[in-house]
Structure formats: C-alpha cells, structure tokens
Design a protein around this motif. Structure first.
Motif, mmCIF file in Angstrom:
data_model
loop_
_atom_site.group_PDB
_atom_site.id
_atom_site.type_symbol
_atom_site.label_atom_id
_atom_site.label_comp_id
_atom_site.label_asym_id
_atom_site.label_seq_id
_atom_site.Cartn_x
_atom_site.Cartn_y
_atom_site.Cartn_z
ATOM 1 N N VAL A 129 5.141 8.629 1.097
ATOM 2 C CA VAL A 129 6.290 9.243 0.849
ATOM 3 C C VAL A 129 6.994 9.129 -0.278
ATOM 4 O O VAL A 129 7.654 9.758 -0.776
ATOM 5 N N ALA A 130 7.601 7.481 -0.378
ATOM 6 C CA ALA A 130 8.688 6.943 -1.189
ATOM 7 C C ALA A 130 7.780 5.425 -1.544
ATOM 8 O O ALA A 130 7.408 4.812 -0.939
ATOM 9 N N CYS A 141 14.033 2.517 -1.583
ATOM 10 C CA CYS A 141 13.194 3.967 -1.053
ATOM 11 C C CYS A 141 14.157 5.142 -0.328
ATOM 12 O O CYS A 141 14.420 4.493 1.254
ATOM 13 N N TYR A 143 13.907 8.835 1.682
ATOM 14 C CA TYR A 143 12.746 10.241 1.816
ATOM 15 C C TYR A 143 13.633 11.128 2.971
ATOM 16 O O TYR A 143 14.049 10.844 3.705
#
Length: 146
Positions: A129-130, A141, A143
C-alpha cells in the motif's frame, strides 16, 4: 451594597447549578427503574472492530536507524533487511478516521559511497500500500489504515 452584590452572585450561581447535572431518581423513573442509561457516541462501540495485518519492511544492507508507528512505536537501530508485523484492530473512531502507520528508514550507503534513504514498504493484509520508490524518495512510508 457589598452584601447585596454577594447575595445576588450566590443566587445566580445557585440558579445556574440547579439546572446542571441530572437527578438519578428521575432517570430511574424514566428508564423503568433501571437507573442511568448511557449511550455510545459510536454505533460500532462494543462491537468487534476490523483487524488488519500490517507489515513494515526496510531493505538494504548494513544497519540503519528505523522509526516506526504501528500499534506500538519505536526508534531503533536494526540490521537490514528488517521487517516488523503486527495485527492492528481498528475500533470506535478509528473505523471512521483511520490509524496512521508509518516507517521512517535511516540512511544507508549507496553504491557511490553517498548516503541515501533505505527503501521501505508497507503491506496491509499482504497487499503493498505504500513505498518510497526504492529509496529514491526522501519521504517516509506512510499509510492511513481504515
């Protein structure tokens, strides 16, 4: 004059305080003798939340300082590659507004001897997702888990 002002202030305060709070006897009558009933601010309060498995990863070689935020958080030095997995349960307001998970990788030596951010990745329930574009982005990073 002073005693009149003091008496008026006490009277106003007493009047205001009388309207505050609740009378448990009246509450009990209104609720069929069951006492005070509290209502949850969230319709999902008390119900099971949503569980997600979150994996943070930092790749590279050597060691790096890594800061992370999951259901726990820390800022520690780790040997690379590094991963951390936790199960996070979202409940109450987190179901609506989310829970931020993040990893901040420290610098590692690049092939040319210069320092660059280590590569980081976040996976939720096995799905990526990231990331920070393999360390090409200086951003961490992050999310928002919902």
């Amino acid at each position: 004059m002073r005693s009149t002002f003091t008496a008026a202030a006490v009277l106003v305060a007493a009047t205001l305080l009388t309207g505050c709070g609740s009378d448990t006897a009246d509450d009990a009558k209104a609720n069929g003798g069951k006492g005070t009933v509290s209502q949850s601010a969230s319709p999902s309060a008390g119900a099971d939340g949503e569980k997600h498995t979150v994996t943070l990863a930092v790749t590279g070689s050597g060691t790096a300082k890594i800061g992370y935020n999951l259901s726990s958080n820390a800022f520690e030095t780790h040997k690379l590659p590094w991963t951390k997995t936790e199960t996070i349960e979202l409940t109450g307001a987190e179901l609506r507004v989310g829970h931020l998970v993040s990893v901040v990788p420290g610098p590692v030596a690049a092939g040319d001897g210069m320092l660059k951010p280590a590569a980081c990745v976040i996976k939720v329930d096995g799905r990526r997702v990231a990331d920070n574009n393999g360390g090409k982005s200086p951003k961490p990073c992050e999310y928002l888990l919902k």
